[in-house]
Write a protein that holds these residues in place. Structure first.
Motif, mmCIF file in Angstrom:
data_model
loop_
_atom_site.group_PDB
_atom_site.id
_atom_site.type_symbol
_atom_site.label_atom_id
_atom_site.label_comp_id
_atom_site.label_asym_id
_atom_site.label_seq_id
_atom_site.Cartn_x
_atom_site.Cartn_y
_atom_site.Cartn_z
ATOM 1 N N UNK A 121 0.296 -1.568 -6.589
ATOM 2 C CA UNK A 121 -0.452 -2.669 -7.183
ATOM 3 C C UNK A 121 -1.803 -2.750 -6.480
ATOM 4 N N UNK A 122 -2.761 -2.037 -7.064
ATOM 5 C CA UNK A 122 -4.026 -1.797 -6.387
ATOM 6 C C UNK A 122 -5.216 -2.521 -7.022
ATOM 7 N N UNK A 123 -5.186 -2.741 -8.336
ATOM 8 C CA UNK A 123 -6.375 -3.283 -9.018
ATOM 9 C C UNK A 123 -6.825 -4.578 -8.354
ATOM 10 N N UNK A 124 -8.113 -4.724 -8.198
ATOM 11 C CA UNK A 124 -8.621 -5.946 -7.590
ATOM 12 C C UNK A 124 -10.112 -6.074 -7.816
ATOM 13 N N UNK A 125 -10.586 -7.313 -7.738
ATOM 14 C CA UNK A 125 -12.024 -7.576 -7.879
ATOM 15 C C UNK A 125 -12.492 -8.445 -6.723
ATOM 16 N N UNK A 126 -13.771 -8.341 -6.426
ATOM 17 C CA UNK A 126 -14.403 -9.277 -5.487
ATOM 18 C C UNK A 126 -15.558 -9.890 -6.274
ATOM 19 N N UNK A 127 -15.349 -11.083 -6.775
ATOM 20 C CA UNK A 127 -16.355 -11.679 -7.654
ATOM 21 C C UNK A 127 -17.340 -12.532 -6.858
#
Ligand SMILES: NC(=O)c1ccc[n+]([C@@H]2O[C@H](COP(=O)([O-])OP(=O)(O)OC[C@H]3O[C@@H](n4cnc5c(N)ncnc54)[C@H](OP(=O)(O)O)[C@@H]3O)[C@@H](O)[C@H]2O)c1
Length: 352
Positions: A121-127
């Motif tokens: 479970x890798x997907x990620x964002x830094x908004x």
């Protein structure tokens, strides 16, 4: 109100620089002979950065790799094939900011009779600032936390990830491994705000990093509680571990304001690790015999470490679990079909 350790993304990047020079205890433990032949590996957010590096690394070790992505289909998959020399690569569409696509994705895996041995479970964002999604949930909360819960719940309920506890389709001697990609920046984040949990919280560029770290703390607390509920002393149903890749030269800052992107991009390209190098501890945790039967473990790059101590408090895990399923139900009409999951396994043994 949430608080992470870092108010400032430049300070966070400098902490990453320090990590880059940190001694790595277990580097030699991943052997050429550690293979993933015959294993099916699903990696979320695999078109870019760490996820892409992991796709190449697992493919080189013989795995059938499913890249779960919202963009660059099929180009990223073709590139993984070229770099790994393997053609056992497929790409499937999913957008973790759109809950309906997670259901479609999970349905398709089930319909196609796929069984996943290793789920990353890798997907990620830094908004840089809060953003609403069509569901009403804030985007970083949904992508970095809630979508993981929805996907994992769906795959456990359907038995796409084989298990005894919920689907009842475990195969003797084959224990699936789940790996949550986190960030060591979660250390020192505030306690989970159970009162406000899931409500839309507004943040701007100065607080973006704070929320990023905080949602990683939330994610790690969920992973710990999931491990507790699925596994009992001496009886491991599904291995659930967490790891931080350390500093990766990736696209994670792609949405940062221009100047910040220039400053951080410079730091990233000079001292941060290449995605394939950064992927090695994840591959190690997912295929090495060292982690067979080991659950609720944390690696910070190639170093064994403890997560923030709040994560191990059973009461925190239980509260998060209950609030998470309440929020899911509130924002997703489909959740009702999976709520059985919320009650079907319990944390009888907090030590697992
Ligand atoms: N870079 C670091 O130094 C660092 C350090 C610690 C932890 N991490 C963690 O490592 C993981 C990977 O990040 P990265 O550094 O490799 O950054 P990255 O290059 O930006 O990769 C992030 C991946 O997540 C995907 N993603 C984002 N939003 C999505 C959505 N709504 N639906 C589907 N996929 C989505 C991205 O797809 P798109 O290309 O479509 O956006 C991309 O494939 C993240 O969980 C991050 O928090 C990174």
């Amino acid at each position: 109100m949430a608080h992470g350790r870092f108010d400032n993304p430049v300070i966070a990047a400098l902490a990453g620089v320090k990590d880059f020079f940190r001694k790595q205890d277990l580097t030699d433990r991943l052997k050429e002979t550690d293979r993933a032949d015959g294993k099916t590996v699903l990696i979320t957010g695999a078109n870019s950065g760490l996820g892409f590096g992991m796709a190449v690394a697992f493919a080189k070790r013989g795995a059938h790799v499913i890249m779960a992505c919202r963009r660059q289909i099929p180009e990223a998959g073709e590139e993984v094939k070229r770099l790994s020399g393997s053609d056992k690569i497929e790409m499937r569409y999913v957008d973790f900011s759109k809950i309906g696509t997670i259901h479609d994705f999970a349905d398709a895996l089930e319909k196609d009779g796929i069984h996943i041995d290793i789920l990353v479970l890798n997907a990620g964002v830094a908004l840089p600032e809060s953003r609403p999604t069509e569901s009403g949930l804030e985007e970083m909360f949904l992508v970095n936390y809630m979508s993981n819960v929805i996907l994992v719940s769906r795959l456990l309920a359907s038995g796409v990830v084989r298990n005894k506890a919920i689907a009842g389709n475990a195969v003797a001697g084959e224990v699936p491994r789940l790996l949550f990609i986190s960030s060591d920046s979660h250390q020192g984040s505030s306690y989970i705000d159970h009162e406000q949990f899931g409500t839309y919280e507004k943040y701007g560029v100065t607080k973006g990093m704070n929320y990023y770290s905080y949602y990683k703390l939330v994610l790690n607390t969920y992973a710990t509680e999931l491990s507790r509920r699925l596994n009992h002393e001496g009886d491991i149903d599904v291995i659930v571990n967490v790891m931080c890749p350390g500093p990766v030269d990736s696209k994670i800052i792609k949405e940062a304001p221009w100047l910040l992107r220039k400053i951080l991009g410079g730091i990233f390209s000079i001292v941060f690790k290449s995605p394939e190098d950064a992927a090695q501890p994840a591959v190690y945790m997912c295929i090495s015999e060292d982690y067979a039967g080991k659950t609720n473990e944390y690696l910070h790059m190639f170093n064994v470490k403890k997560m923030d101590e709040k994560i191990y408090i059973p009461e925190e895990g239980k509260k998060l679990w209950d609030h998470t399923y309440q929020v899911w139900q509130q924002y997703d009409p489909m959740a009702i079909n999976y709520l059985i999951l919320a009650e079907s396994h319990t944390s009888e043994n907090p030590s697992a």
